[in-house]
Write an enzyme that holds these catalytic residues in place. Structure first.
Site, PDB file in Angstrom:
ATOM      1  N   GLU A 157       0.862  -1.263   0.059  1.00  0.00           N
ATOM      2  CA  GLU A 157       0.027   0.037  -0.065  1.00  0.00           C
ATOM      3  C   GLU A 157       1.005   1.196   0.129  1.00  0.00           C
ATOM      4  OE1 GLU A 157      -3.078   0.136   2.964  1.00  0.00           O
ATOM      5  OE2 GLU A 157      -4.299  -1.430   1.953  1.00  0.00           O
ATOM      6  N   GLU A 185      -6.774  -7.642  -0.721  1.00  0.00           N
ATOM      7  CA  GLU A 185      -7.103  -7.688   0.612  1.00  0.00           C
ATOM      8  C   GLU A 185      -8.599  -7.369   0.553  1.00  0.00           C
ATOM      9  OE1 GLU A 185      -5.097  -5.199   3.275  1.00  0.00           O
ATOM     10  OE2 GLU A 185      -3.028  -5.747   2.612  1.00  0.00           O
TER      11      GLU A 185
HETATM   12  C1  GAL Z   1      -4.370  -2.295   5.105  1.00  0.00           C
HETATM   13  C2  GAL Z   1      -3.222  -2.926   4.934  1.00  0.00           C
HETATM   14  C3  GAL Z   1      -3.178  -4.246   5.855  1.00  0.00           C
HETATM   15  C4  GAL Z   1      -3.893  -4.026   7.111  1.00  0.00           C
HETATM   16  C5  GAL Z   1      -5.341  -3.815   6.727  1.00  0.00           C
HETATM   17  C6  GAL Z   1      -6.541  -3.650   7.741  1.00  0.00           C
HETATM   18  O1  GAL Z   1      -4.518  -1.038   4.714  1.00  0.00           O
HETATM   19  O2  GAL Z   1      -2.613  -3.408   3.753  1.00  0.00           O
HETATM   20  O3  GAL Z   1      -1.739  -4.739   6.028  1.00  0.00           O
HETATM   21  O4  GAL Z   1      -3.297  -3.171   7.802  1.00  0.00           O
HETATM   22  O5  GAL Z   1      -5.154  -2.481   5.971  1.00  0.00           O
HETATM   23  O6  GAL Z   1      -7.675  -3.267   7.622  1.00  0.00           O
END
Ligand code: GAL
Length: 654
Positions: free
Chosen positions: A142, A313
């Protein structure tokens, strides 16, 4: 269409790995992302590489039948590295060092940090590049998260001065381009140029836009450094980065240009309270997310990835970082997964496998509870995996849409940098509103960048193209499509000044008009036109030698048109946007149907899917079903006519 999960073997005793890998398999998961924050375990001391544990983790996952996405750990340089080289740290706008103790604590302009990244990425790529279990690499994690695209460190200053001297043919040219004669801001050498921060009042918009372009360039070259190493030592593997939602702090088309796939991280409930959704819809979609938020990003990142998009994710339950963190309605985890596939995702991967009982993200749900038992999301992922398998025989080739929104990151930034106190006008939020109206009308939307081929689109929309762009204008001149431009189109030069011919700049070749005044409106002011168009946030007065389609009470015209070209000189409320687009779709000969607020339909090849975001139960009418090629003799593949909130309907249609 594959399902994945984010896993942190370094968080759990090795004795659990086999069982975890098997359990993931049982859930229908086949891709596992690991390693992206593991630097302190991979190199506990300078030069002391400890890669054996990672190899065992990869082997374990591979043996269980998983493909591994290996992350480079450069978002989390370990303490020893930082303490030995404190100048790697970024600096915030107050000159405060952004210190060790969380993540993303580095400055993109640090030459010494780039050397360290090159070293660790090369070591990892050499060791694991040819491993049969590795099918993809993720660079860093990110870019830009926690406001890290920009740093005001001494390294950034030096690199920016160098960048300026490469961009401009002498400092006098820069002075001219930026308009530095104003307020005696002229420089006599590049070394005098500072960063646009800490000034008494706002700094020069041209200076800020230049710094934003420079920051994009820094991220792009930082990413490319890693990509080049990975390509050399791990040929044939996809290289991806996980971008964020609602994020315009750098040009994603530019950074993604070196990648094989653009992936992104989707947290629909977390985004809802932070993405400009109004209070009414925040209530309506509190547990589902906004009906057009996920798909907006799927479509945008599909464009950034030149057709290839993954979801790296996906939110599995309550997150830990929004002002309020609700639990999703049962069924939403499945719905979000299906919707991503319907918009072209090749992979949907969940964050994270098991909730962490320690450190910063203890309150963030996973597929499993901290004690290892399945949480709600695991059950839904399993259903999703079974359904995907069940429908895998259906052709799912993505087709080009008939509607394109030109998305211009520089344009967004130029509008953001300078707006006369129009606090409600946000170019990203406005573009999302435009997208939302089109999606409510049941049409598929492609995003394209300003250099894209526009052939075969029948409706082309410019919602954040603030910077006048001659190349884009030339393409629009030869298209047969209906072209709709919204306020601020072409209102700035590439240096964030007003174009000589006034707004809409180059686009005056398409439509003969000039913007001679703009005004911004506070939230309590809504203006209406003779034909009952409702306007909020932003309005422009137009000089043209032909009449507008409509008019405001005070005599300002609204909606200027010459042939296929339309200039909409104010920000319409949603019902007005719907009306405007209904007319354009009709003229463009694009089939459409109003789906109402919470029902959305997406088509991928032969697969057509309906998603109910609520807040009401929805009945798929015969008209809607017929419109989307439903064949009553074949019936539904998933679901039925009545869709409760979070329900899905699927059928094979044309
Ligand atoms: C994203 C990040 C992850 C985790 C997640 C939590 O922004 O890539 O590592 O922190 O959020 O929602």
């Amino acid at each position: 269409m594959k399902i994945g999960v984010c896993y942190y073997p370094e968080h759990w005793p090795e004795s659990r790995w086999v069982a975890d890998a098997q359990h993931m398999k049982n859930l229908g998961i086949s891709m596992v992302r690991i390693g992206e924050f593991a630097w302190s375990k991979l190199e506990p001391e300078p030069g002391n590489y400890q890669f054996d544990w990672l190899e065992r983790a990869i082997d374990t996952l591979h043996k269980a039948g998983h493909e591994v996405i290996l992350g480079t750990p450069t978002a989390t340089p370990p303490a020893w590295l930082i303490r030995n080289n404190p100048d790697m740290l970024a600096m915030d706008e107050h000159g405060q060092v952004r210190d060790f103790g969380s993540r993303r604590h580095y400055c993109f302009s640090s030459a010494s940090y780039r050397i360290e990244c090159e070293r660790i990425v090369t070591a990892l790529a050499k060791r694991f590049g040819a491993h049969a279990g590795i099918s993809a690499w993720q660079t860093d994690n990110e870019y830009g998260c926690h406001s890290t695209s920009i740093s005001y460190s001494p390294m950034a200053l030096q690199a920016f001065q160098q960048w300026c001297s490469n961009q401009y043919n002498g400092v006098e040219a820069l002075n001219m381009a930026w308009g530095n004669v104003f307020w005696s801001m002229e420089y006599t050498s590049f070394e005098e140029i500072g960063l646009p921060v800490g000034t008494v009042t706002e700094s020069n918009p041209a200076h800020r836009l230049a710094f934003w372009r420079f920051s994009t360039e820094q991220i792009k070259t930082f990413n490319k450094l890693q990509v080049d190493i990975l390509r050399e030592h791990s040929p044939g593997r996809d290289i991806v980065h996980n971008f964020m939602g609602n994020f315009v702090e750098f040009d994603h088309f530019d950074v993604a240009d070196n990648l094989d796939v653009a992936s992104w991280d989707n947290y629909p409930l977390g985004f809802l309270t932070r993405d400009g959704t109004d209070a009414v819809d925040q209530k309506n979609y509190f547990r589902t997310g906004h009906p057009d938020s996920s798909s907006f990003h799927h479509d945008l990142y599909r464009a950034c990835g030149k057709g290839r998009m993954w979801l790296m994710e996906q939110q599995p339950g309550p997150v830990n970082w929004a002002p309020y963190n609700p639990a999703p309605v049962p069924g939403m985890v499945r719905l979000w997964g299906w919707e991503a596939f319907a918009h072209g995702a090749e992979v949907v991967s969940y964050f994270r496998y098991r909730q962490a009982p320690f450190a910063q993200e203890q309150m963030h749900a996973g597929l499993c509870l901290p004690d290892g038992r399945e949480d709600d999301a695991a059950v839904e992922v399993k259903i999703l995996a079974e359904e995907i398998h069940q429908l895998s025989h259906i052709d799912n080739t993505m087709q080009q849409a008939s509607v394109a929104i030109v998305f211009d990151y520089v344009g967004d930034q130029a509008a953001r940098i300078q707006q006369p106190d129009g606090q409600n006008y946000d170019p990203l939020v406005f573009t999302q509103r435009v997208y939302s109206a089109l999606r409510q009308l049941g049409v598929a939307v492609d995003f394209v960048n300003t250099a894209a081929n526009l052939d075969n689109y029948k409706l082309i929309v410019l919602a954040n193209c603030t910077v006048s762009n001659i190349t884009l204008c030339n393409k629009l001149e030869t298209t047969k499509a209906q072209v709709v431009m919204f306020p601020r189109t072409g209102s700035k030069t590439a240096e964030c000044s007003i174009p000589e011919q006034l707004a809409p700049g180059a686009y005056q070749r398409l439509l003969n008009l000039k913007v001679t005044r703009v005004e911004t409106l506070p939230p309590m002011i809504q203006m209406t036109t003779e034909n009952k168009a409702a306007i909020v946030d932003w309005r422009e007065r137009i000089e043209a030698d032909y009449a507008a389609q409509d008019a405001f009470e005070d005599g300002w015209g609204f909606h200027y048109r010459q042939g296929q070209y339309h200039y909409i000189n104010a920000c319409p409320q949603q019902p007005t946007l719907l009306k405007l687009f209904t007319e354009r779709l009709q003229e463009a000969g694009i089939a459409h149907i109003d789906l109402g607020r919470g029902l959305r339909i997406a088509q991928r090849g032969q697969l057509t899917m309906a998603f109910n975001y609520g807040p009401d139960i929805t009945e798929l009418s015969d008209e809607v079903l017929a419109h989307f090629g439903f064949n009553p003799n074949q019936g539904f593949l998933l679901g039925q006519k009545t869709l409760h909130v979070s329900d899905i309907g699927a059928w094979s249609g044309t």
